[in-house]
Design a protein around this motif. Structure first.
Motif, short mmCIF file in Angstrom:
data_model
loop_
_atom_site.label_atom_id
_atom_site.label_comp_id
_atom_site.label_asym_id
_atom_site.label_seq_id
_atom_site.Cartn_x
_atom_site.Cartn_y
_atom_site.Cartn_z
N GLN A 62 0.97 -1.09 0.16
CA GLN A 62 -0.12 0.13 -0.19
C GLN A 62 0.85 1.25 0.17
O GLN A 62 2.02 1.41 0.42
N GLU A 63 0.48 2.23 -0.87
CA GLU A 63 1.29 3.36 -1.05
C GLU A 63 0.44 4.71 -0.37
O GLU A 63 -0.48 4.67 -0.70
N TYR A 64 1.42 5.48 0.35
CA TYR A 64 0.73 6.64 0.62
C TYR A 64 1.76 8.02 0.53
O TYR A 64 2.92 7.97 0.63
N ALA A 66 3.71 11.11 0.97
CA ALA A 66 4.55 11.45 2.20
C ALA A 66 5.30 12.81 1.66
O ALA A 66 5.61 12.96 0.77
N PHE A 224 3.57 10.59 6.52
CA PHE A 224 2.38 10.42 5.79
C PHE A 224 1.24 10.03 6.61
O PHE A 224 1.06 9.94 8.09
N SER A 225 -0.04 10.16 6.06
CA SER A 225 -1.27 10.00 6.90
C SER A 225 -2.21 8.84 6.66
O SER A 225 -2.11 8.19 5.25
N LEU A 226 -2.57 8.44 7.53
CA LEU A 226 -3.48 7.13 7.47
C LEU A 226 -5.06 7.73 7.86
O LEU A 226 -5.05 8.32 8.89
N ASP A 230 -7.93 3.05 7.15
CA ASP A 230 -6.66 2.47 7.10
C ASP A 230 -6.03 2.29 8.21
O ASP A 230 -5.30 1.14 8.43
N ALA A 282 -7.54 12.11 9.47
CA ALA A 282 -6.26 11.33 9.18
C ALA A 282 -5.70 11.54 10.38
O ALA A 282 -5.47 12.36 11.08
N THR A 284 -1.33 11.16 11.76
CA THR A 284 0.02 11.38 10.96
C THR A 284 0.85 10.07 11.49
O THR A 284 0.71 9.88 12.78
N LYS A 303 6.53 8.68 -1.63
CA LYS A 303 5.42 7.70 -1.35
C LYS A 303 5.94 6.81 -0.39
O LYS A 303 7.01 6.22 -0.52
N ARG A 305 5.76 3.02 0.99
CA ARG A 305 5.04 1.91 0.65
C ARG A 305 5.31 0.75 1.84
O ARG A 305 6.51 0.47 2.14
#
Length: 397
Positions: A62-64, A66, A224-226, A230, A282, A284, A303, A305
């Motif tokens: 999964q990529e986010y 960043a 990055f944020s979820l 997620d 979201a 962090t 991103k 991963r």
């Protein structure tokens, strides 16, 4: 007599003609019944490749999006006002902590220091005079030559002089500090950012823009944020009872740079924010990467991963699926080679394959291609594919 015979003869001809026509129609009907009608022939069942659903070990990613920051990211601002006399560094240069980077005109601050020192000397002289007065009056009071009121007044003056010395010392210290602020040094090791002010500019502590920004990027923090969904999945997928326990067991993460290439070193997720952002919904998350060559700089984007290992996952080729109304379907082959459209739940993706949570099971026959022309209940001629075929469902290890 002849007339009667003529009438009978005409009647006979008409009767004979009718019989001939009727006989012809009967013959045609019999001939039609004697020949079998040509039946409509159904098209042959299409031959399509099929394979069994198998299970295997696979990894999904999964990529986010960043953002990258140095472990230390410091704004350099002046603490005193004045004209910028010198700039010792250039943009992008690496500096060590304590190295001079800017110089503000020190003349007014050196004058202030000199005044403070002079005031200190005057205070010290005043204290000395007060001490002399106390020393002179003490024996006179003891011999009752003068009243003790004068001695008390002299002692009070001495204490005031002493306090004035302390105040003067503080002023000297402040003047020395301000003078020291005219030489701006690097607070940490790092790279110089953009120089917002040039030599000759008037600068001060209230300026909106900093003089520059100093970043220590030997290690970098990648944020990055979820989203809430997620984050829930994150907590369920990885082992551990608490967040701290989960972080300690998390596998290394990869960083994809802006051009799509993967950064050579892997990082470690070490911090999850304490609360969700009310605006974005979201939370962090921070990962730390080593950056010994300084390839990553503050302000870079990329991103993150995240990898997740799946054991005994059901694997279905993406080409064997069809999307319809936000659902994913495959065609399974049942009895009499009839196909059935079956919805599946996707767990993740590995290359060209889907990892399936439910909807099919190990051993189910699925159609691998040509599914765009299939309909529910249609009969096909299945052509089984070997496990080594690229189109077949294979286990990923």
């Amino acid at each position: 007599m002849n007339t009667s015979l003529s009438l009978n003869f005409n009647s006979f001809k008409r009767f004979t003609a009718v019989k001939i026509v009727a006989l012809g129609l009967l013959t045609a009907a019999l001939a039609s019944c004697g020949q079998p009608q040509q039946a409509q022939v159904a098209p042959p069942a299409p031959t399509l490749p099929v394979a069994e659903v198998q299970a295997g070990n696979a990894t999904t990613y999964q990529e986010y999006p960043a953002s990258i920051e140095g472990t230390v990211n410091v704004e350099v601002r002046p603490q005193v006002s004045g004209t910028l006399d010198k700039v010792f560094v250039d943009e992008g240069a690496f500096v060590h902590a304590g190295e001079p980077i800017f110089k503000i005109n020190e003349s007014p601050y050196r004058s202030a220091l000199n005044n403070a020192v002079a005031a200190l000397h005057a205070a010290e002289a005043a204290q000395a005079n007060a001490q002399i007065e106390v020393d002179k009056l003490t024996p006179l009071v003891e011999n009752k030559v003068v009243s003790d009121y004068q001695l008390k007044t002299a002692k009070a003056s001495y204490r005031v002089a002493t306090a004035n010395i302390e105040s003067a010392k503080a002023n000297v210290s402040t003047a020395q500090i301000n003078l020291g602020y005219t030489l701006i040094k690097a607070p940490v090791n790092g790279y110089i950012g953009r120089l917002e002010k040039k030599q000759g500019s008037l600068v001060g502590p209230t300026d909106v823009a900093a003089l520059t920004e100093l970043s220590d990027v030997h290690d970098v923090h990648v944020y990055f944020s979820l989203g809430e969904k997620d984050f829930v999945a994150f907590k369920e997928q990885y082992p551990g009872e608490t967040i701290k326990d989960k972080l300690s067991k998390l596998p290394a993460v990869s960083l994809l740079l802006a051009d799509g290439t993967e950064y050579a070193k892997q990082g470690k997720i070490d911090i999850i924010d304490g609360q969700f952002d009310k605006t974005t919904g979201a939370i962090t998350v921070r990962a730390t990467f080593s950056n010994p060559q300084g390839l990553l700089r503050s302000g870079n984007t990329g991103k993150i991963r995240l990898s997740l290992d799946h054991k005994d996952a059901l694997i279905v080729p993406e080409s064997a699926t069809v999307d319809m109304q936000d659902k994913v379907f495959v065609f399974t082959v049942g009895d009499s080679s009839k196909v059935k459209k079956q919805a599946i739940t996707i767990l993740g993706k590995n290359g060209d394959n889907y990892l399936v949570k439910d909807g099919v099971k190990v051993g189910d026959q699925i159609v691998l291609s040509g599914i765009d022309k299939l309909q529910e209940g249609m009969v096909i001629h299945p052509e089984k594919q070997p496990a080594s075929d690229k189109a077949a469902v294979v286990a990923k290890n």
